[in-house]
Design an enzyme around this catalytic site. Structure first.
Site, short mmCIF file in Angstrom:
data_model
loop_
_atom_site.label_atom_id
_atom_site.label_comp_id
_atom_site.label_asym_id
_atom_site.label_seq_id
_atom_site.Cartn_x
_atom_site.Cartn_y
_atom_site.Cartn_z
N LYS A 24 0.82 -1.23 0.00
CA LYS A 24 0.00 0.00 0.00
C LYS A 24 0.84 1.26 0.00
O LYS A 24 0.45 2.28 -0.55
CB LYS A 24 -0.97 0.00 1.19
CG LYS A 24 -0.32 -0.18 2.56
CD LYS A 24 -0.16 -1.62 2.89
CE LYS A 24 0.63 -1.84 4.17
NZ LYS A 24 0.30 -3.07 4.82
N GLY A 45 -5.86 -6.24 4.95
CA GLY A 45 -5.48 -7.66 5.02
C GLY A 45 -6.42 -8.59 4.27
O GLY A 45 -6.55 -8.53 3.04
N LYS A 53 -3.52 3.16 3.01
CA LYS A 53 -4.68 2.35 2.59
C LYS A 53 -5.85 3.25 2.20
O LYS A 53 -6.55 2.99 1.21
CB LYS A 53 -5.09 1.41 3.74
CG LYS A 53 -4.04 0.33 4.01
CD LYS A 53 -4.23 -0.33 5.35
CE LYS A 53 -3.17 -1.40 5.57
NZ LYS A 53 -3.09 -1.87 6.95
N GLY A 67 -1.52 -10.35 9.17
CA GLY A 67 -1.12 -11.72 9.51
C GLY A 67 -0.90 -12.53 8.24
O GLY A 67 -1.35 -12.17 7.15
P1 NAP Z 1 8.46 -9.08 5.82
O1 NAP Z 1 8.03 -10.16 6.72
O2 NAP Z 1 9.41 -8.05 6.34
O3 NAP Z 1 9.10 -9.77 4.51
C1 NAP Z 1 9.68 -9.01 3.50
C2 NAP Z 1 10.36 -9.96 2.53
O4 NAP Z 1 10.85 -9.21 1.42
C3 NAP Z 1 11.56 -10.70 3.11
O5 NAP Z 1 11.58 -12.03 2.64
C4 NAP Z 1 12.76 -9.92 2.57
O6 NAP Z 1 13.90 -10.73 2.34
C5 NAP Z 1 12.23 -9.45 1.23
N1 NAP Z 1 12.84 -8.18 0.84
C6 NAP Z 1 12.65 -6.97 1.44
N2 NAP Z 1 13.37 -6.04 0.79
C7 NAP Z 1 14.01 -6.67 -0.22
C8 NAP Z 1 14.90 -6.25 -1.23
N3 NAP Z 1 15.29 -4.97 -1.33
N4 NAP Z 1 15.36 -7.16 -2.11
C9 NAP Z 1 14.97 -8.45 -2.01
N5 NAP Z 1 14.12 -8.91 -1.07
C10 NAP Z 1 13.65 -8.03 -0.18
O7 NAP Z 1 7.23 -8.26 5.26
P2 NAP Z 1 5.69 -8.71 5.22
O8 NAP Z 1 5.09 -8.46 6.56
O9 NAP Z 1 5.58 -10.05 4.61
O10 NAP Z 1 5.08 -7.59 4.26
C11 NAP Z 1 5.30 -7.63 2.87
C12 NAP Z 1 4.38 -6.62 2.18
O11 NAP Z 1 3.03 -6.93 2.48
C13 NAP Z 1 4.57 -5.17 2.65
O12 NAP Z 1 4.32 -4.32 1.58
C14 NAP Z 1 3.49 -5.00 3.72
O13 NAP Z 1 3.09 -3.65 3.87
C15 NAP Z 1 2.39 -5.82 3.09
N6 NAP Z 1 1.39 -6.35 4.01
C16 NAP Z 1 1.77 -7.01 5.13
C17 NAP Z 1 0.80 -7.57 5.97
C18 NAP Z 1 1.15 -8.31 7.21
O14 NAP Z 1 0.24 -8.72 7.92
N7 NAP Z 1 2.43 -8.53 7.51
C19 NAP Z 1 -0.55 -7.41 5.63
C20 NAP Z 1 -0.90 -6.72 4.47
C21 NAP Z 1 0.07 -6.20 3.66
P3 NAP Z 1 14.70 -11.42 3.56
O15 NAP Z 1 13.74 -12.42 4.13
O16 NAP Z 1 15.89 -12.06 2.94
O17 NAP Z 1 15.02 -10.32 4.53
N1 HSE Z 2 1.06 -3.49 9.31
C1 HSE Z 2 -0.22 -3.63 8.75
C2 HSE Z 2 -1.26 -3.68 9.84
C3 HSE Z 2 -0.30 -4.88 7.92
O1 HSE Z 2 -0.90 -3.84 10.99
O2 HSE Z 2 -2.44 -3.52 9.53
C4 HSE Z 2 -1.58 -5.00 7.15
O3 HSE Z 2 -1.64 -4.05 6.14
#
Ligand code: NAP
Ligand code: HSE
Length: 432
Positions: free
Chosen positions: A106, A135, A206, A303
């Protein structure tokens, strides 16, 4: 059976969540699509990191972005890295290579969405982003498809799982802010930089994305007034409870006589409202359409599996169309027309009921001075309460107002902050 091959950018919380669902629901996916979906390649930063889920045979990790983009076997690029620069690079290169993209990013969409829509359109590829907002809640498709014919009059909701988790834990268990934030990070809810969650910026990202989908206009991120939850204290939560409210971080947008009013603020929500009952990592979005009336969507806003579910829905949506010779992919829901800037109601013109907390010296004339300033600025009082011991350094004085223009409330607060009897900056939250 045909196989759709994915190139994943990122294998953290969401990437591994997607892989788990692809494995757990493989039969169902194949039954619905008549095709299998497999991960071919995953881009990560650290090739040596231990992963939460095994990719299985045939899939490989790489730290070279071009490996994904140039692989002719890969049908869809799934960007789940977060951040701006590398994610943007991956998406632009993918479009140029004729590959469809699914993203949960986002922040990138809010900052560079218009360029991304243009690039996807120029290459006639799909850009899908259901997981970017709230999410697992299907809010993007709801706005794009289910409510395609409605005028959205108002959209209001809890759109950040981390902030909602923190406020819920503080409210129901008396947990302190830092412990609740650390829990949310451990559970995979928070952004890499949790400042985005707690200062309201993630919610604003968002909101910016959803305003485009609801109204077909661009409400620039920098124009959205944003207040996070770091200013919410246990004392405010307790006062709110006594007045019959729960404190929630809300995003809102509404049509006010042809202008859009939008913002992200902590707000006191009457405890009888459904929004007040949304707890933990759950999000909820309440929409009002001019035909459908009010709708409320509720589900986990963060999540691995909930977010992975939304990513997979987009992948399957694209997979269904891969065989069609679609001459015009509509990514915006507005036929890829240019997205003009929104006609914005100046935030100071917005109106709300307010919760004001003054920390004041407990002496004669203080209440009179505050109520006089309120009267001078046209701020009408609905309820007031002062607590604490006489003679103490500062005591909390809480006033609930009737509907007030933001500019009048702010002028009154500026006047009060300059008074010697106000021993701490005054606090202001909206009331729903
Ligand atoms: P995360 O756990 O921090 O994982 C990020 C992944 O991307 C890791 O595997 C990391 O590699 C890789 N990465 C980051 N920067 C990179 C780069 N420059 N080059 C290559 N690989 C890179 O993040 P996440 O929570 O899964 O979130 C991912 C996306 O989804 C974000 O945009 C976030 O806003 C969105 N999102 C997250 C959630 C949630 O609940 N977490 C919900 C909705 C949306 P390494 O593992 O090697 O460090
Ligand atoms: N960090 C975000 C949250 C992930 O807590 O809602 C989902 O977009």
């Amino acid at each position: 059976m045909d196989v759709i091959k994915l190139g994943l950018g990122g294998f953290g919380t969401v990437g591994s969540g997607l892989a788990k669902i692809l494995d757990m629901n493989a039969d169902r996916i194949a039954k619905k699509l008549g095709k299998k979906i497999e991960i071919k390649s995953v881009l990560v930063r650290d090739l040596n990191k231990k992963r939460a889920f095994d990719l299985g045979p045939g899939a490989t990790f790489t730290d070279d972005l071009d490996t994904l983009v140039n692989d002719p076997d890969i049908d869809i690029i799934v960007e789940l890295m977060g951040g701006l620069d590398t994610a943007k690079d991956l998406m632009f290169k993918s479009f140029a290579a004729g590959k469809h993209v699914v993203t949960a990013n986002k922040h990138l969409l809010a900052e560079h969405g218009l360029e991304l829509f243009d690039a996807a359109k120029d290459n006639n590829v799909a850009l899908m982003f259901e997981a970017s907002c709230a999410g697992g809640i299907p809010i993007v498709q709801t706005l794009k498809e289910s409510l395609a014919g409605d005028e959205v009059q108002k959209m209001l909701g809890i759109m950040n799982g981390t902030a909602n988790y923190i406020l819920s834990e503080m409210t129901t268990k008396g947990m302190d802010f830092e412990t609740a934030l650390a829990d949310a990070q451990d559970l995979g809810y928070a952004e890499a930089d949790p400042t985005f969650d707690i200062e309201g910026f993630d919610t604003a990202h968002k909101l910016c994305v959803l305003i485009r989908m609801a109204y077909g206009v661009d409400y620039p991120l920098s124009d959205i007034p944003v207040q996070g939850i770091t200013s919410v204290t246990p004392m405010d939560i307790e006062f709110a409870r006594e007045f019959g409210y729960r404190v929630k971080l809300l995003a809102h947008v509404m049509d006010v006589d042809g202008q859009l009013e939008a913002g992200v603020h902590p707000a006191l929500v009457p405890y009888t409202y459904l929004l007040a009952r949304v707890g933990g990592n759950y999000n909820a979005v309440r929409l009002e359409g001019n035909a459908v009336g009010p709708i409320m969507l509720h589900g986990q806003g963060a999540g691995d599996l909930p977010t992975g579910s939304a990513v997979l829905a987009d992948i399957m949506g694209i997979a269904r169309q891969l065989d069609c010779t679609c001459s015009n992919v509509d990514n915006t829901g507005f036929g890829n027309q240019p997205i003009p800037k929104a006609n914005i109601l100046p935030p100071e013109q917005s109106e709300s009921k307010y919760y004001f907390r003054f920390t004041v010296a407990d002496r004669a004339g203080v209440m009179a001075a505050i109520t006089k300033s309120m009267a001078d600025h046209g701020v009408s009082i609905a309820q007031a309460v002062q607590k604490g011991e006489a003679g103490a350094e500062g005591v909390p004085l809480v006033i609930i107002s009737h509907e007030t223009k933001a500019k009048d409330a702010d002028a009154m607060l500026r006047e009060m902050d300059a008074m010697d009897f106000c021993v701490e900056p005054c606090v202001k939250f909206r009331i729903l």
